[in-house]
Design an enzyme around this catalytic site. Sequence first.
Site, PDB file in Angstrom:
ATOM      1  N   ASP A  71      -7.672  -2.459  -7.312  1.00 59.08           N
ATOM      2  CA  ASP A  71      -8.475  -1.660  -6.375  1.00 59.08           C
ATOM      3  C   ASP A  71      -9.893  -1.399  -6.887  1.00 59.08           C
ATOM      4  O   ASP A  71     -10.778  -1.046  -6.098  1.00 59.08           O
ATOM      5  CB  ASP A  71      -7.789  -0.322  -6.096  1.00 59.08           C
ATOM      6  CG  ASP A  71      -6.668  -0.455  -5.065  1.00 59.08           C
ATOM      7  OD1 ASP A  71      -6.435  -1.591  -4.587  1.00 59.08           O
ATOM      8  OD2 ASP A  71      -6.026   0.559  -4.731  1.00 59.08           O
ATOM      9  N   THR A  75       1.272   4.813  -9.523  1.00 60.22           N
ATOM     10  CA  THR A  75       1.988   5.860 -10.260  1.00 60.22           C
ATOM     11  C   THR A  75       2.866   5.243 -11.340  1.00 60.22           C
ATOM     12  O   THR A  75       2.889   5.717 -12.485  1.00 60.22           O
ATOM     13  CB  THR A  75       2.858   6.695  -9.296  1.00 60.22           C
ATOM     14  OG1 THR A  75       2.014   7.289  -8.301  1.00 60.22           O
ATOM     15  CG2 THR A  75       3.604   7.797 -10.037  1.00 60.22           C
ATOM     16  N   THR A 121       0.829  -1.193   0.000  1.00 63.65           N
ATOM     17  CA  THR A 121       0.000   0.000   0.000  1.00 63.65           C
ATOM     18  C   THR A 121       0.871   1.253   0.000  1.00 63.65           C
ATOM     19  O   THR A 121       1.873   1.325   0.713  1.00 63.65           O
ATOM     20  CB  THR A 121      -0.930   0.012   1.240  1.00 63.65           C
ATOM     21  OG1 THR A 121      -1.679   1.234   1.255  1.00 63.65           O
ATOM     22  CG2 THR A 121      -0.150  -0.073   2.552  1.00 63.65           C
ATOM     23  N   ASN A 122       0.533   2.209  -0.822  1.00 60.10           N
ATOM     24  CA  ASN A 122       1.235   3.494  -0.921  1.00 60.10           C
ATOM     25  C   ASN A 122       2.708   3.348  -1.321  1.00 60.10           C
ATOM     26  O   ASN A 122       3.521   4.205  -1.018  1.00 60.10           O
ATOM     27  CB  ASN A 122       1.135   4.265   0.403  1.00 60.10           C
ATOM     28  CG  ASN A 122      -0.277   4.711   0.704  1.00 60.10           C
ATOM     29  OD1 ASN A 122      -0.741   5.743   0.223  1.00 60.10           O
ATOM     30  ND2 ASN A 122      -0.994   3.926   1.509  1.00 60.10           N
ATOM     31  N   GLY A 123       3.016   2.253  -2.017  1.00 62.36           N
ATOM     32  CA  GLY A 123       4.404   2.023  -2.425  1.00 62.36           C
ATOM     33  C   GLY A 123       4.778   2.656  -3.750  1.00 62.36           C
ATOM     34  O   GLY A 123       5.944   2.654  -4.126  1.00 62.36           O
ATOM     35  N   GLY A 124       3.790   3.170  -4.493  1.00 59.33           N
ATOM     36  CA  GLY A 124       4.070   3.819  -5.770  1.00 59.33           C
ATOM     37  C   GLY A 124       3.697   2.985  -6.978  1.00 59.33           C
ATOM     38  O   GLY A 124       3.991   3.370  -8.112  1.00 59.33           O
ATOM     39  N   VAL A 149      -6.693   9.886   2.438  1.00 57.74           N
ATOM     40  CA  VAL A 149      -8.060   9.728   2.938  1.00 57.74           C
ATOM     41  C   VAL A 149      -8.710   8.556   2.216  1.00 57.74           C
ATOM     42  O   VAL A 149      -8.780   8.532   0.989  1.00 57.74           O
ATOM     43  CB  VAL A 149      -8.891  11.009   2.719  1.00 57.74           C
ATOM     44  CG1 VAL A 149     -10.315  10.807   3.214  1.00 57.74           C
ATOM     45  CG2 VAL A 149      -8.240  12.195   3.430  1.00 57.74           C
ATOM     46  N   TYR A 160      -9.737  -5.891   4.637  1.00 58.25           N
ATOM     47  CA  TYR A 160      -9.622  -5.483   3.228  1.00 58.25           C
ATOM     48  C   TYR A 160      -8.379  -6.063   2.544  1.00 58.25           C
ATOM     49  O   TYR A 160      -8.352  -6.150   1.321  1.00 58.25           O
ATOM     50  CB  TYR A 160      -9.578  -3.958   3.120  1.00 58.25           C
ATOM     51  CG  TYR A 160     -10.938  -3.304   3.162  1.00 58.25           C
ATOM     52  CD1 TYR A 160     -11.830  -3.443   2.108  1.00 58.25           C
ATOM     53  CD2 TYR A 160     -11.332  -2.556   4.264  1.00 58.25           C
ATOM     54  CE1 TYR A 160     -13.083  -2.855   2.137  1.00 58.25           C
ATOM     55  CE2 TYR A 160     -12.593  -1.958   4.306  1.00 58.25           C
ATOM     56  CZ  TYR A 160     -13.458  -2.118   3.242  1.00 58.25           C
ATOM     57  OH  TYR A 160     -14.707  -1.531   3.284  1.00 58.25           O
TER      58      TYR A 160
END
Length: 203
Positions: free
Chosen positions: A36, A18, A12-15, A140, A55
């Site tokens: 997702d 992008t 999660t949020n590792g890129g 968020v 999740y």
Amino acid sequence: MKTLVVGVGGMTNGGKSTLAMSLHQQIPNSCIIAQDSYFKDESVVPEDSNGFKQYDTLDALHMDVMMSDVDLWRRDPESFLKQRDLNPEHIAPSVDKEVFVLIVEGFLIFNYRPLNELFNKKYYMEIPYEVCKRRRSSRVYTPPDPPGYFDGHVWPMYLKNHQEMETMVSGIVFLDGLKPREELLAAVCGDVCQEIERLREKD
């Protein structure tokens, strides 16, 4: 017409999103299927004994629907792009000689065996715990993360899923998510483009 399936996984949020989007923008005849997009409704996602929604498991995802979309692309990637209006202007006129590229992006794509059988290239983005937690806390989510969710569920599940992935899959290229985006993109794009050229020269 030839096809190439590229997996871009990661924590999660590792890129990973992008990187997948940047790769898509660089490679003609490509599109993204993002894991997702297949989450089940919150009401059917179970909770653990701490009240944390589960999740970070395959059971929280409509993987059957995701695989149906992947199969649709595999059967006719040109029609798939046009039907979904996914930059059809990038489709080359001589499609019989072109290589269509599907980029599958998600946090558990390498934990699902039916998908693993399809990947020609596999990449996995990693970042340290502290960076991951900081990035996660700045985003968020809907529904929002409850207090203690990262340490109580997200990170333990990441470690569990990562260990499982390593026993299931070989040939993954692990990427340092702290490196500059341009450097990561150049390395992955160069690797994928080499494979595209190899496929074009085949036959």
